[in-house]
Design an enzyme around this catalytic site. Structure first.
Site, PDB file in Angstrom:
ATOM      1  N   TYR A 132       0.839  -1.192   0.000  1.00 60.66           N
ATOM      2  CA  TYR A 132       0.000   0.000   0.000  1.00 60.66           C
ATOM      3  C   TYR A 132       0.877   1.246   0.000  1.00 60.66           C
ATOM      4  O   TYR A 132       1.620   1.477   0.951  1.00 60.66           O
ATOM      5  CB  TYR A 132      -0.895  -0.054   1.242  1.00 60.66           C
ATOM      6  CG  TYR A 132      -1.882   1.071   1.418  1.00 60.66           C
ATOM      7  CD1 TYR A 132      -2.240   1.928   0.383  1.00 60.66           C
ATOM      8  CD2 TYR A 132      -2.497   1.260   2.653  1.00 60.66           C
ATOM      9  CE1 TYR A 132      -3.162   2.938   0.571  1.00 60.66           C
ATOM     10  CE2 TYR A 132      -3.429   2.266   2.855  1.00 60.66           C
ATOM     11  CZ  TYR A 132      -3.755   3.105   1.818  1.00 60.66           C
ATOM     12  OH  TYR A 132      -4.672   4.116   2.008  1.00 60.66           O
ATOM     13  N   LYS A 160      -1.682  -1.327  -3.905  1.00 59.10           N
ATOM     14  CA  LYS A 160      -2.700  -0.291  -3.847  1.00 59.10           C
ATOM     15  C   LYS A 160      -1.965   1.027  -3.974  1.00 59.10           C
ATOM     16  O   LYS A 160      -1.160   1.393  -3.111  1.00 59.10           O
ATOM     17  CB  LYS A 160      -3.464  -0.367  -2.522  1.00 59.10           C
ATOM     18  CG  LYS A 160      -4.497   0.745  -2.343  1.00 59.10           C
ATOM     19  CD  LYS A 160      -5.152   0.664  -0.964  1.00 59.10           C
ATOM     20  CE  LYS A 160      -6.139   1.813  -0.763  1.00 59.10           C
ATOM     21  NZ  LYS A 160      -6.768   1.781   0.592  1.00 59.10           N
TER      22      LYS A 160
END
Length: 303
Positions: A132, A160
């Site tokens: 992330y 992400k």
């Protein structure tokens, strides 16, 4: 996991004493599944993992797996700015059955690129991992050179990415799997920049419509109609907006763990108008949307 298009960063509801409201949580998860969401991030920023102790955190992952793990992919946010904590939590998360982990780069006490590589390799050994990158929260961009080194790990699933669609396209041209971390960019991520889909906050509220623009087909008109809602959700730092919205929809109790507080009454009135424009029937729950008064919200400093 690489095939998932629509993943909801699921909200964690609370009871008035601050404990998890598992009935409201289960109802919200069921609505996600019923409207085509394929995966959940449990205990992420939206789910307020940062306000949980690790016992609560792992319990919620285990609960989600036990009740819903055969119907939806459960991805536990077991990252930390401490490698020791992240490895321990990730080990526990996979032990209770999560399908994958979400891993943030160490924040506040930032490290070097070499440190990032060692940190992520330490946690990826336990199972499938989504990395992330959200520099606005961590204060540090995970540079492409770092991702390129990590992408060869057998447990690297994808990332992400919140930097934007130019970065997404850079990775997708290398055949890496990327989910947008920005709801307002996610339609274009999916259809114009080669992204896999989105890890979404907005889908807590309108999972069916998010499925339409992410899984079903390119739909610029619908995406434009949803942008005011997406923008409203991020007027203040997430998860303040989604907490307020779900309270106004009657889906969760209006209980906040501090330091989060609800959006002010003018913004709550604006949300009512947004719901009316999109159509109440497209939102989770079945109660009328309300403005709510300030004194209807319960703010908890200790629980």
């Amino acid at each position: 996991m690489k095939k998932l298009r629509l993943i909801t960063a699921i909200k964690t509801p609370y009871l008035p004493d601050g404990r998890f409201d598992l009935q409201a949580y289960d109802d919200l998860v069921a609505q996600q599944i019923n409207h085509g969401v394929e995966g959940l991030i449990v205990g992420g920023t939206t789910g307020e993992g940062q306000l949980m102790d690790w016992e609560e955190h792992i319990m919620l992952i285990a609960h989600t797996v036990n009740y819903f793990g055969k119907r939806i992919k459960v991805i536990g946010n077991t990252g930390s700015n401490s490698t020791m904590e992240a490895t321990h939590a990730t080990d526990q998360g996979f032990a209770v059955g999560m399908h994958g982990s979400l891993q943030i780069n160490p924040y506040y006490g930032k490290t070097s690129n070499s440190g990032l590589i060692k940190h992520f390799n330490s946690v990826m050994r336990f199972g499938p991992t989504i990395i992330y990158n959200v520099p606005a929260r961590t204060g540090q961009d995970i540079e492409p050179a770092v991702i390129e080194q990590l992408s060869g790990h057998p447990h690297f699933v994808g990332l992400k990415e919140c930097v934007g669609n130019n970065r997404v396209e850079y990775y997708t041209k290398q055949n890496l799997t990327v989910w947008s971390g920005n709801d307002d960019q996610s339609h274009d991520t999916r259809w114009n920049f080669g992204g896999q889909g989105v890890i979404s906050v907005t889908s807590n509220l309108i999972p069916g419509l998010m499925k339409s623009i992410i899984r079903d087909q390119k739909n610029e008109e619908l995406n434009a109609k949803l942008l005011p809602l997406m923008n409203w959700l991020f007027i203040e730092p997430n998860p303040i907006g989604v907490n307020t919205a779900l309270s106004q929809l009657g889906v969760i109790r209006p209980v906040f763990r501090l330091p989060y507080v609800p959006l002010d009454v003018e913004k709550r009135r604006l949300f009512v108008k947004i719901v009316e424009t999109i159509g109440r029937e497209h939102f989770v729950g079945d109660k009328p949307v309300q403005v709510l008064e300030d004194d209807e919200f319960l703010l908890l400093a200790r629980f």
